[in-house]
Design a protein around this motif. Structure first.
Motif: not given
Lengths: 480, 480
Positions: A55-56, A58-62, A73, A293, A437-438, B113, B236
């Protein structure tokens, strides 16, 4: 992506075997280690560390295409995450590869029925001339049909190959689909084609989300524009072609090679207390394709391995051997991280106790296969017994290839497992915008962490090795 | 799209009723006509005319946004197709509306992000300034929450409203979802917001295919940039917002109003032999949204009505009354074709025997409702008996609204049915790139044609009328 070795699928069902003599002293996992592994497994099944990691990421870096704007990054993220998880040692090893960039891509049918098409350029595709490339489409129902074609019939045209992939638990149709994607453009280019299109190597029959992936081009001067149509767009092109009129398509791909890039494999270790120089190698790849992502490919793999290491790190004491977690660079465009690792560590192959990479999504692992020396098969059976209660069956008849990047180290002689996830829907999302992520079920991901933690710990505590040695396992059918 | 009248959903279960007296002579369908209708139904169930029509439209024309490059091509197609099918009379009636164009659209999270977002601009959205609009996002979980917000808290920001639609057979969550899409941008603009985003009004939780659709903007000077995120992109954005840091998004929408356009409703008729001036009006809308090829919305509706008319035309003799098939212009941006038709034909409302439009996809019809005069309810029950064997239940407690464009003629007093398809997966694809031919099952489409052919023929042969008259049915709860 995970490589599905064609040699394995086609023929080899050779028993796991190594070069060591069968008279070796049997490798055994001590009972205390088995018990700890069972506890690790049970704890991991109820733990969300793996999910939090993916989650971290894919959310913070994508999205993080190799060499792209998020490459640095992603590496920074991995270094920070290893440290946050309490890894003993965190470092990077540089990996240099050709830089390929995607800037924009459009396509349309120009005649007889003008309309746009959803497509995505393939890795190492050439760009089209400014203003686009318009040419007639010539269709083939297989790679073989293309190979057999008269080059004069494709010269200057856009070759279009359409094969349908079906869903399978082991994802075996990807051998065929990726074969068209990797090999088709090269064959078409050699025959003088102006461009190459394929029906996406994907099993989502109803999504307008084309599947990218690498081609076999390695030299910019050999490359032609190459792209994948979504399945419904391929259906549409098939219907338009069925009218029997000449079909012209315009490709406008602003993509291409752009020098080279130096990234890195990011490595975190839980240092072994007894044999710190001997390593159990696990990992995933840090790069992803750019439309999604990279959750199932391969944020999940990185997260599974990182979380498994973290579970072991949280034990009262360090394991006997080192747990090395590798977040590989640029797997997608040709195992660059895996090859760099194997080149750098080839001399240390004997120090690699056992290894495998997770790169086939985040569904439950259902099968374990192994390439180990005969005298270590008993230890593999001990591992099998610990992971059997969470749904993993040991198939003793197939080799273990070590996964995508670590297949390269297996090729050098590293004893390896393959832990196969349920890939039924993996190729619905693989290499598309829908890899998000889903698509990950936290409970299924936790089962993966449980399996990786249990096996890694047991391998680290084994009394004896699994047969890693230079040149071992060369003929097990898992490496290609 | 199909309009789901909120008044109907919210409250009205009034029995079908008209202004005519209950003492009227009962309308009856002659037995010979019932028998012919049964034969039409059975023949249509095994006929692929409807599928061939929608295949032709979506393949040869493809996407056809109102006023766009394919608008004229779609009209030419419809004229030619009516003629090819042997319709007696084919003509067009002009429809003028504001032209709104989509040229390109991009969005990204700028901070904290950086990453791209999949989104699609909404109809009548304003464009952003050249170079894009970057602003902080402020999130609301409902339209009510937005309405209650302090305008100072949204001024200059991008308002983001996230509500989740669930799948239902009657698609009723679309009332909520489209309410946010239509009303949200207008409310946000009035509060001084710089832009508007919503979670797509769609039920596909896992597709990166955002759902477009019209907003409530009608005047360019009131409009602000407004767009829909795909469901995974909204997930997201929700996750990024949950970090609690200011979230900045850049919208780059090259879209907007561009003068006006004159298109047309395209009409084909099977001329009645006894009462040529009395018409059974059926149809669909010819325009579609642009990302898909408009197969279920609403190529299917056009095809169902065209094919039903063709089945009736192929009978040994013409029906007593005229079957009028209308392919409406620009339904999507506000029922422009339907309103033009109703304005033009308002004085003839009494000549409209019965009408309904198909605009809810191509799954099987499972429910019929009717707004007719009391003395025609027996005739509706006769129709119900003929279509019951193919799975349609008559719900006598709900009004019939006539479908999307023909709701406007119903509003003028036309007796109307609503024939409701199974909409369980309709809002997975509606207004997205995924609205393509592969979403249509030929057998299910054939059931629709069977129902339309049977009811249209019976209405055309009825001894008596269904109560159409100026101002009839004004309070039946179906019109809004």
């Amino acid at each position: 992506m995970r490589r599905l070795p064609l040699t394995l699928l086609a023929a080899s069902l050779a028993l796991a075997t190594g070069i060591a003599s069968a008279a070796d002293k049997a490798t055994v996992i001590p009972q205390a280690a088995v018990k700890t592994a069972e506890q690790l497994r049970d704890k991991a099944m109820d733990d969300n560390t793996g999910y939090k990691i993916v989650e971290s990421l894919t959310t913070e870096v994508g999205a993080r295409i190799a060499g792209g704007p998020n490459d640095q990054r992603a590496r920074d993220w991995a270094v920070a995450k290893f440290k946050e998880l309490g890894y003993d040692k965190v470092y990077t090893e540089t990996v240099t590869y050709p830089l390929w960039e995607r800037r924009s891509e459009h396509a349309e049918i120009v005649a007889p029925f003008p309309q746009s098409l959803s497509l995505i350029a393939l890795g190492y595709s050439a760009g089209t001339p400014k203003g686009g490339l318009t040419a007639e489409v010539v269709k083939f129902d297989s790679l073989d049909a293309l190979k057999k074609a008269d080059p004069a019939s494709v010269k200057g045209k856009i070759v279009y190959v359409t094969v349908h992939m079906e869903r399978h638990k082991d994802g075996h149709d990807y051998g065929m689909g990726s074969g068209v994607r990797v090999g088709g453009p090269v064959i078409a280019a050699k025959m003088g084609a102006a461009g190459f299109l394929l029906r996406s190597a994907g099993t989502d029959a109803h999504s307008r989300t084309p599947h990218t992936g690498v081609t076999g081009f390695r030299d910019p001067k050999d490359a032609i524009p190459a792209a994948a149509l979504s399945n419904p767009d391929a259906d549409q092109l098939d219907r338009v072609l069925a009218y029997g009129k000449p079909v012209k398509v315009k490709l406008d791909l602003d993509v291409g090679f752009n020098g080279s890039y130096t990234g890195a494999n990011v490595i975190g270790e839980i240092t072994g207390k007894k044999h710190p120089d001997q390593v159990v190698a696990i990992g995933g790849h840090l790069d992803s394709w750019d439309p999604g992502t990279g959750a199932i490919d391969d944020g999940a793999g990185v997260a599974i391995a990182m979380a498994a290491g973290k579970m072991i790190r949280d034990l009262p004491q360090r394991p006997d051997r080192t747990i090395r977690v590798i977040a590989f660079a640029n797997e997608e465009m040709g195992l660059w991280g895996g090859r760099a690792y194997a080149d750098k560590h080839a001399a240390d192959v004997g120090k690699h106790q056992l290894g495998t990479e997770s790169d086939f999504g985040a569904r439950k692992i259902w099968r374990m296969t192994a390439s180990v020396k005969p005298s270590a098969v008993g230890a593999i059976e001990q591992i099998a017994k610990v992971i059997e209660p969470v749904g993993v069956a040991y198939d003793a008849k197939r080799p273990g290839g070590g996964g995508s990047d670590l297949s390269q180290m297996h090729g050098k002689g590293m004893a390896a497992l393959t832990l196969t996830q349920d890939g039924t829907d993996y190729f619905d999302y693989h290499h598309t915008a829908n890899d998000t992520l889903d698509k990950i079920d936290p409970k299924e991901l936790a089962q993966n962490v449980a399996v990786y933690a249990a096996f890694s710990y047991m391998a680290a505590q084994a009394d004896g090795d699994f047969g890693s040695a230079p040149g071992a396992f060369a003929k097990d059918g898992a490496s290609d």
